[in-house]
Design a protein around this motif. Structure first.
Motif, PDB file in Angstrom:
ATOM      1  N   ASN A 255       0.862  -1.176   0.000  1.00 19.58           N
ATOM      2  CA  ASN A 255       0.000   0.000   0.000  1.00 19.58           C
ATOM      3  C   ASN A 255       0.901   1.230   0.000  1.00 19.58           C
TER       4      ASN A 255
ATOM      5  N   ALA B  78      -4.923   4.588   4.558  1.00 21.70           N
ATOM      6  CA  ALA B  78      -6.111   3.723   4.565  1.00 21.70           C
ATOM      7  C   ALA B  78      -6.803   3.732   3.204  1.00 21.70           C
ATOM      8  N   PHE B  79      -7.118   2.528   2.713  1.00 27.01           N
ATOM      9  CA  PHE B  79      -7.801   2.350   1.430  1.00 27.01           C
ATOM     10  C   PHE B  79      -7.013   2.986   0.280  1.00 27.01           C
ATOM     11  N   SER B  80      -5.702   3.066   0.410  1.00 27.94           N
ATOM     12  CA  SER B  80      -4.774   3.612  -0.593  1.00 27.94           C
ATOM     13  C   SER B  80      -4.960   5.100  -0.880  1.00 27.94           C
TER      14      SER B  80
ATOM     15  N   PHE C 142     -12.968  -6.273   0.610  1.00 27.16           N
ATOM     16  CA  PHE C 142     -12.527  -5.244   1.536  1.00 27.16           C
ATOM     17  C   PHE C 142     -11.064  -4.942   1.241  1.00 27.16           C
ATOM     18  N   ALA C 143     -10.612  -3.769   1.617  1.00 27.10           N
ATOM     19  CA  ALA C 143      -9.211  -3.394   1.409  1.00 27.10           C
ATOM     20  C   ALA C 143      -8.287  -4.394   2.093  1.00 27.10           C
TER      21      ALA C 143
END
Length: 156
Positions: free
Chosen positions: A45, A49-51, A121-122
């Motif tokens: 990553n 969070a969430f890229s 989900f991530a």
């Protein structure tokens, strides 16, 4: 205060070392496992969070390190905050600094938990879970303190 500091250092080191060992295994030994609900699958990553903010990939490690330094200065000046939240702070620092070390070591955060049952989900890692746990503990303690102060106000 010294016993809380010692405890937080022990908690920090334990969580940090375990997290780094697991990430090393995924990054170097192909620990990938496919499951029907969740898989263990190496991913990097480059954002948060969430890229999010992946366009800042090279700079994020310095930004995050700066935030850790500011947080440490705040805690040094407000030691009562550290006394109250030392356990959560130790977890928060362990997860956060472990992810920052990944950025310096691997160029991005090593992620490996991949939930894909019913929805995708991530991909995340143990440090992310530890950070979330620390935030939940802080919110719980704040909520509990808020209820106590409301009860004192109502009694007066």
């Amino acid at each position: 205060m010294k016993s809380r500091l010692k405890s937080s250092i022990y908690i920090f080191l334990t969580v940090f070392i375990i997290d780094q060992a697991v990430k090393y295994g995924f990054a170097h030994f192909n620990w990938d496992v496919q499951g029907s609900v969740m898989s263990l699958q190496l991913a990097y990553n480059y954002g948060v969070a969430f890229s999010m903010f992946s366009f800042l990939a090279h700079y994020l490690k310095y930004i995050q390190l700066g935030l850790v330094i500011l947080g440490t200065l705040y805690l040094y000046k407000n030691q009562d905050v550290f006394k109250e939240y030392y356990f959560a702070i130790a977890l928060l620092y362990a997860g956060g600094l472990s992810n920052i070390l990944d950025r310096f070591t691997y160029g991005g955060v090593v992620d490996y938990f991949y939930w894909h049952y019913l929805f995708e989900f991530a991909i995340f890692n143990l440090a992310d879970v530890i950070i979330d746990l620390a935030v939940v503990i802080i919110i719980y303690k704040q909520f509990k303190q808020g209820k106590k102060s409301n009860n004192k106000v109502c009694e007066n």
